[in-house]
Design an enzyme around this catalytic site. Sequence first.
Site, PDB file in Angstrom:
ATOM      1  N   LYS A 162      69.068  51.514 -14.520  1.00 31.59           N
ATOM      2  CA  LYS A 162      70.135  51.975 -13.625  1.00 31.59           C
ATOM      3  C   LYS A 162      70.996  53.079 -14.221  1.00 31.59           C
ATOM      4  O   LYS A 162      71.523  53.931 -13.514  1.00 31.59           O
ATOM      5  CB  LYS A 162      71.004  50.803 -13.192  1.00 31.59           C
ATOM      6  CG  LYS A 162      70.310  49.907 -12.183  1.00 31.59           C
ATOM      7  CD  LYS A 162      71.291  49.024 -11.446  1.00 31.59           C
ATOM      8  CE  LYS A 162      70.607  48.293 -10.313  1.00 31.59           C
ATOM      9  NZ  LYS A 162      69.726  47.205 -10.798  1.00 31.59           N
ATOM     10  N   GLU A 215      79.715  50.289  -5.414  1.00 35.45           N
ATOM     11  CA  GLU A 215      79.541  48.916  -4.947  1.00 35.45           C
ATOM     12  C   GLU A 215      78.620  48.221  -5.933  1.00 35.45           C
ATOM     13  O   GLU A 215      77.843  48.876  -6.631  1.00 35.45           O
ATOM     14  CB  GLU A 215      78.896  48.906  -3.565  1.00 35.45           C
ATOM     15  CG  GLU A 215      77.362  48.990  -3.549  1.00 35.45           C
ATOM     16  CD  GLU A 215      76.777  50.303  -4.080  1.00 35.45           C
ATOM     17  OE1 GLU A 215      77.492  51.325  -4.027  1.00 35.45           O
ATOM     18  OE2 GLU A 215      75.627  50.288  -4.555  1.00 35.45           O
ATOM     19  N   SER A 263      61.531  47.230 -15.742  1.00 35.67           N
ATOM     20  CA  SER A 263      62.806  47.845 -15.343  1.00 35.67           C
ATOM     21  C   SER A 263      64.007  47.358 -16.130  1.00 35.67           C
ATOM     22  O   SER A 263      64.991  48.089 -16.260  1.00 35.67           O
ATOM     23  CB  SER A 263      63.042  47.639 -13.845  1.00 35.67           C
ATOM     24  OG  SER A 263      63.020  46.264 -13.514  1.00 35.67           O
TER      25      SER A 263
HETATM   26  C1  LIG Z   1      68.903  46.494 -10.008  1.00 33.09           C
HETATM   27  C2  LIG Z   1      67.621  46.203 -10.649  1.00 33.09           C
HETATM   28  C3  LIG Z   1      66.399  46.313  -9.944  1.00 33.09           C
HETATM   29  C4  LIG Z   1      66.323  46.630  -8.479  1.00 33.09           C
HETATM   30  O1  LIG Z   1      66.809  47.880  -8.120  1.00 33.09           O
HETATM   31  P1  LIG Z   1      65.824  49.069  -7.689  1.00 33.09           P
HETATM   32  O2  LIG Z   1      66.752  50.069  -7.129  1.00 33.09           O
HETATM   33  O3  LIG Z   1      64.878  48.519  -6.668  1.00 33.09           O
HETATM   34  O4  LIG Z   1      65.124  49.526  -8.898  1.00 33.09           O
HETATM   35  C5  LIG Z   1      65.212  46.093 -10.633  1.00 33.09           C
HETATM   36  N1  LIG Z   1      65.211  45.743 -11.935  1.00 33.09           N
HETATM   37  C6  LIG Z   1      66.357  45.618 -12.640  1.00 33.09           C
HETATM   38  C7  LIG Z   1      66.277  45.238 -14.073  1.00 33.09           C
HETATM   39  C8  LIG Z   1      67.593  45.844 -12.025  1.00 33.09           C
HETATM   40  O5  LIG Z   1      68.724  45.713 -12.732  1.00 33.09           O
END
Ligand SMILES: *Cc1c(COP(=O)(O)O)cnc(C)c1O
Length: 400
Positions: free
Chosen positions: A94, A116, A382
């Site tokens: 993020k 938000e 992610s």
């Molecule tokens: C917020 C988050 C997501 C989901 O958000 P996307 O906008 O779909 O990428 C996925 N993985 C992690 C680790 C997150 O913090």
Amino acid sequence: MIQESLSFHVNEEGYYGDFGGAFIPEMLYPNVEELRQNYLKIMSDPAFQAEFHALLKDYVGRPTPLFKAERLSAKYGTNIYLKREDLCHTGAHKVNNTIGQILVAKRLGKHKIVAETGAGQHGVATATVCALMGMECIVYMGAIDIERQAPNVARMRMLGAEVVAAKSGSQTLKDATNEAMRHWINHPVDTHYIIGSVVGPHPYPDMVAKFQSVISEEIKVQLMEKEGRDYPDYVIACVGGGSNAAGAFYHYLDEPRTALIAAEAAGQGVSTGHSAATTFLGKPGVLHGSKSLLMQTEDGQVIEPYSISAGLDYPGIGPMHAHLATSGRAKFYDITDEEALEGAVECSRLEGIIPALESAHAFAVLGKLGAGADEVVVINLSGRGDKDLATYQKRLKLND
Ligand SMILES: *Cc1c(COP(=O)(O)O)cnc(C)c1O
């Protein structure tokens, strides 16, 4: 196969196929229009690019490694690489976006930020870059989420942000978003609104996708070094709003040799009424400023989504992904809570990496993919799983 005539990139009007656009109240128009007129110019300025990439390198820790997961590869009989977004500062992808947007805000002459947050991950990534840049930060968060996500509330406050409870409606993300937008309407001159995924009115989905596209830009270089070709056969990412997936897919959108694979949160199962699998359950509709697929009742009321993972617990999906799903360019899998938990255990025990619950949904696709021995699979990892330990402890009975 990709149809020649289909484009997967945003057009002049902010549309991906039938999805996208800017459906906003008139009072928000000047803010969004100011951003729309300037974002591409700002982002293509070499001085901006230099500052953005310097911060990604020295502050975020990029490039993140592309790691060959040997034991997972052996188990599935293919070649699996993990793109380690979990190693970014703050523990997820993020921050790539919040760094980019705060630099845009600076160039627009803004010195206050509003955002938000649902689970608090985007709030923390925003509070982080506000501290870095010395900007005032207000984060709207549903009153119920403030209760549920106390550690992230503490993190944001530690970083100097003001966390404001959204007490309307269901007191969750959707309401926090409405109140953040209202705040922006009332402070149009000095404030920029940092949206946390590839959602919202044009130009947000495109701007966020471009900031996150550093992920696939790096994968291309790293795969070339390791495999002698710059594209994988499959790239897998979880999709909540869709920003980490957009980043991992971006430079492969027009690469027919790469299958784009998205993992959505099915919760307890798509037909149980406790799900967040938007491409399976959603219909076209407008949410938070853009036309996309949306989980809604017959008369258009938003259905409360459910997922074990707070980051995937969203009733919509970004317009780019709605187009990738309906055009068939990306293949979507619905992954249940249980399957995600199994994916998390597998990644932890085979590779020594505890993934975020969101990312665990992407691992759960491996068993369904049928990738071959000479094929290459990239999973976008992610985020890291520290924030989910309480859930892992409870659901996997780690303390019994
Ligand atoms: C917020 C988050 C997501 C989901 O958000 P996307 O906008 O779909 O990428 C996925 N993985 C992690 C680790 C997150 O913090």
